[in-house]
Design an enzyme around this catalytic site. Structure first.
Site, PDB file in Angstrom:
ATOM      1  N   ASP A  20       0.844  -1.202   0.000  1.00  0.00           N
ATOM      2  CA  ASP A  20       0.000   0.000   0.000  1.00  0.00           C
ATOM      3  C   ASP A  20       0.881   1.255   0.000  1.00  0.00           C
ATOM      4  O   ASP A  20       0.700   2.158  -0.816  1.00  0.00           O
ATOM      5  CB  ASP A  20      -0.899   0.005   1.239  1.00  0.00           C
ATOM      6  CG  ASP A  20      -1.592  -1.331   1.433  1.00  0.00           C
ATOM      7  OD1 ASP A  20      -2.471  -1.643   0.620  1.00  0.00           O
ATOM      8  OD2 ASP A  20      -1.219  -2.070   2.374  1.00  0.00           O
ATOM      9  N   GLU A 276       1.942  -6.662  -5.154  1.00  0.00           N
ATOM     10  CA  GLU A 276       1.595  -5.840  -6.302  1.00  0.00           C
ATOM     11  C   GLU A 276       2.787  -5.067  -6.852  1.00  0.00           C
ATOM     12  O   GLU A 276       3.151  -5.176  -8.020  1.00  0.00           O
ATOM     13  CB  GLU A 276       0.478  -4.865  -5.898  1.00  0.00           C
ATOM     14  CG  GLU A 276       0.001  -4.029  -7.022  1.00  0.00           C
ATOM     15  CD  GLU A 276      -1.355  -3.371  -6.764  1.00  0.00           C
ATOM     16  OE1 GLU A 276      -1.517  -2.233  -7.178  1.00  0.00           O
ATOM     17  OE2 GLU A 276      -2.263  -3.990  -6.164  1.00  0.00           O
TER      18      GLU A 276
END
Ligand code: TRH
Length: 380
Positions: A20, A276
């Site tokens: 994040d 990610e």
């Protein structure tokens, strides 16, 4: 009207791990450096941020780092005026008083949810659609992605060119690795391993140790270390540990800053990545890779894995595509991958060429920061 001189607020809650903050930190820096906008990055956990950017002072409510105004996002909101563009990363919930401040602006801001990365087809249909409304302020979905019609991937200007120049410069690579205390034996293959806990690891390490070709395995401090230590029969491992088993040298390295991690990936012959952001950076490295996908409830991550594999393996021969799919699926399921690794090795030259062409093909799309700015211009 250009985006220059506009003010952008990016909100990030650190759910877990580093993805994040990894994504929002890269985005914030790029918006400032390449698009001339003023960015405040609101982060609820500055300790996680500090791992990627050691200059962060976790105790400060406000600080400037690389042109970005970093704000600690406190549990008790202290009040702030709303920006021209507001990005809620990964569906995080904005503070109520801030939403009111957005609604009370004369010209409501552009409000976007920057979503998780997925290669699934539905992403193209949903990217850019209106989402919920808060009073007069409309929120929009913004989906990163691999296909035209999505928001693209984070990629700084000139990244591919810098990577290519670095990969063509063995002396620069050696110097960089030596600075990190990495000195692989000549002729050994260099592999980086960034993954979640994985019961399938031992079978891979067995095969690497028994291989005729030496391997130097770099493991940044993190969640996979317990499995590495178990295989080595060692106590807890920390940065600096270096152990040899057969043809395999295992080296634990510290967590490095993001730009160093990029160059580490560029140096390696093979990169095991996760989540990610490291997954995207391994693609920009242009080297064969292995993805440990982030597990989600009801196994919905398996659809994401299949969707990416379908795209990624499109240009491969059926043998290489099968080997890649077998290796990736087994790894993300925590199953033994030794035999899958050997199967993939049979197609090595093809996988190397493919990793290069995939990175060049993906780089033809507009990068995510540019796509956001373009979205803003179109919205005005
Ligand atoms: O850490 P991750 O697993 O992060 C995430 C989060 O779990 C998130 O909640 C989840 O939704 C998402 O995965 C899918 O993996 P990721 O995304 O690769 O983030 C790691 C970041 O750490 C990335 O920005 C690269 C950076 N990094 C460094 O800067 N230095 C290092 O040495 C290493 C190993 C990583």
């Amino acid at each position: 009207m250009a985006a220059t001189n506009t003010r952008w607020d990016i909100f990030c809650t650190v759910v877990d791990n580093y993805g994040d903050i990894g994504v929002t930190w890269r985005l914030a820096r790029q918006l400032v450096a390449e698009h001339g906008v003023a960015v405040r990055l609101w982060v609820d956990d500055l300790r996680a941020f500090e791992r990627l950017c050691p200059e962060i002072e976790p105790g400060l409510a406000q600080q400037r780092q690389q042109g970005v105004e970093v704000r600690h996002w406190p549990q008790e909101w202290v009040g702030a005026d709303a920006a021209d563009v507001v990005i809620a990363a990964f569906a995080c919930q904005l503070p109520g008083p801030y939403m009111d401040a957005m609604a009370e602006r004369e010209q409501p801001p552009l409000w976007m949810n920057l979503d998780y990365l997925s290669a699934e087809d539905w992403v193209v249909g949903c990217h850019g659609l209106p989402s919920v409304k808060y009073r007069s302020v409309q929120k929009f979905f913004f989906f990163p992605g691999f296909q035209p019609g999505t928001g693209g991937l984070l990629r700084e200007q000139g990244l591919i060119e810098r990577r290519q120049a670095f990969q063509q410069d063995p002396a620069a690579q050696r110097t960089f690795l030596q600075e990190l205390g990495i000195d692989p034996a000549p002729g050994s293959q260099l592999i980086s391993l960034f993954a979640y806990e994985n019961a399938g690891l031992a079978s891979w390490l067995d095969v690497l140790a028994a291989d005729a070709r030496p391997t130097h395995l770099l493991v940044p401090e993190g969640r996979i270390l317990g499995d590495v230590a178990r295989w080595l029969g060692a106590d807890a491992l920390t940065a600096g540990a270096l152990q040899v088993r057969g043809s395999l040298t295992v080296q634990v390295i510290p967590f490095v800053r993001q730009d160093q991690y990029d160059r580490l990936l560029w140096c390696c012959d093979f990169n095991a990545v996760r989540g990610e952001d490291s997954f995207v950076r391994a693609q920009w490295a242009g080297r064969p890779m292995l993805w440990h996908i982030y597990q989600q409830e009801e196994d919905i991550h398996l659809d994401k894995l299949d969707a990416f594999l379908a795209l990624y393996t499109k240009g491969l021969s059926s043998g290489a595509a099968e080997a890649t799919g077998g290796l990736w699926r087994a790894w993300s399921a925590g199953l033994p991958i030794g035999q899958h690794w050997l199967a993939a090795r049979k197609h090595w030259a093809e996988l190397q060429r493919h990793a290069q062409s995939w990175s060049l093909e993906q780089a033809l799309q507009a990068d995510l920061a540019t796509a956001l700015v373009q979205f803003y211009r179109n919205w005005l």
